[in-house]
Motif scaffolding. Structure first.
Motif, PDB file in Angstrom:
ATOM      1  N   THR A 100      40.884  27.950  44.564  1.00  0.00           N
ATOM      2  CA  THR A 100      40.490  28.271  43.200  1.00  0.00           C
ATOM      3  C   THR A 100      41.606  28.838  42.333  1.00  0.00           C
ATOM      4  OG1 THR A 100      39.710  30.443  43.915  1.00  0.00           O
ATOM      5  CG2 THR A 100      38.091  28.640  43.832  1.00  0.00           C
ATOM      6  N   ASP A 129      43.449  21.891  48.578  1.00  0.00           N
ATOM      7  CA  ASP A 129      42.143  22.335  49.039  1.00  0.00           C
ATOM      8  C   ASP A 129      42.054  22.063  50.535  1.00  0.00           C
ATOM      9  OD1 ASP A 129      41.222  22.724  46.244  1.00  0.00           O
ATOM     10  OD2 ASP A 129      41.391  20.548  46.164  1.00  0.00           O
ATOM     11  N   ALA A 147      36.915  28.904  47.373  1.00  0.00           N
ATOM     12  CA  ALA A 147      35.491  28.954  47.060  1.00  0.00           C
ATOM     13  C   ALA A 147      34.682  28.738  48.331  1.00  0.00           C
ATOM     14  CB  ALA A 147      35.157  27.873  46.028  1.00  0.00           C
ATOM     15  N   GLU A 150      37.450  24.712  48.110  1.00  0.00           N
ATOM     16  CA  GLU A 150      38.333  24.547  46.959  1.00  0.00           C
ATOM     17  C   GLU A 150      39.270  25.734  46.811  1.00  0.00           C
ATOM     18  OE1 GLU A 150      38.224  24.096  42.104  1.00  0.00           O
ATOM     19  OE2 GLU A 150      36.345  24.270  43.212  1.00  0.00           O
TER      20      GLU A 150
END
Length: 134
Positions: free
Chosen positions: A30, A13, A37, A28
């Motif tokens: 994903t 991340d 995100a 994040e």
């Protein structure tokens, strides 16, 4: 800004700080293919933040956040990853009124616990601080 597996799902991340808002934020990953995100606020500090360093500071197997401010009266502290998935507890100050320019984390003394290494630009030395288990 740095990359680390903050939520323990096996992909990296993106971790960043917002000094003016006193926040540590994450984008994040994903799908492990570069889809991210929206920004998620992980933690809010009591003062401005210059850098956040992801590291397992309490030796429990997850990524905690070491944060510091490089202004004259900044501090070094940390946020514990309390569930291993990226939920962080309250700010814990480790060193007050630092004036540090840089902070790194690593097991300097080989005891299995990460230590803080600090540097001041106006000094010819650095500091090393070990975590004392509570």
């Amino acid at each position: 800004m740095t990359a680390s597996d903050i939520d323990n799902d096996g992909d990296l991340d993106v971790l960043a700080v917002s000094p003016a808002l006193r926040q540590v934020v994450m984008f994040e990953n994903t799908d492990a293919n570069g889809e991210f995100a929206q920004m998620n606020v992980l933690a809010e500090a009591p003062s401005d933040i210059s850098q956040a360093v992801p590291a397992d500071f309490d030796a429990d197997g997850d990524v905690d956040l070491i944060v510091f401010s490089n202004n004259a009266h900044g501090s070094v502290g940390w946020f514990e990853n309390i569930n291993g998935l990226g939920a962080f507890g309250d700010f814990r100050e480790l060193i007050a009124d630092t004036g540090f320019d840089s902070v790194a984390v690593g097991d300097i003394d080989g005891d299995g616990w990460n230590d803080l290494v600090t540097l001041r630009r106006d000094s010819e030395s650095f500091g090393c601080y070990g975590l004392v288990e509570e």
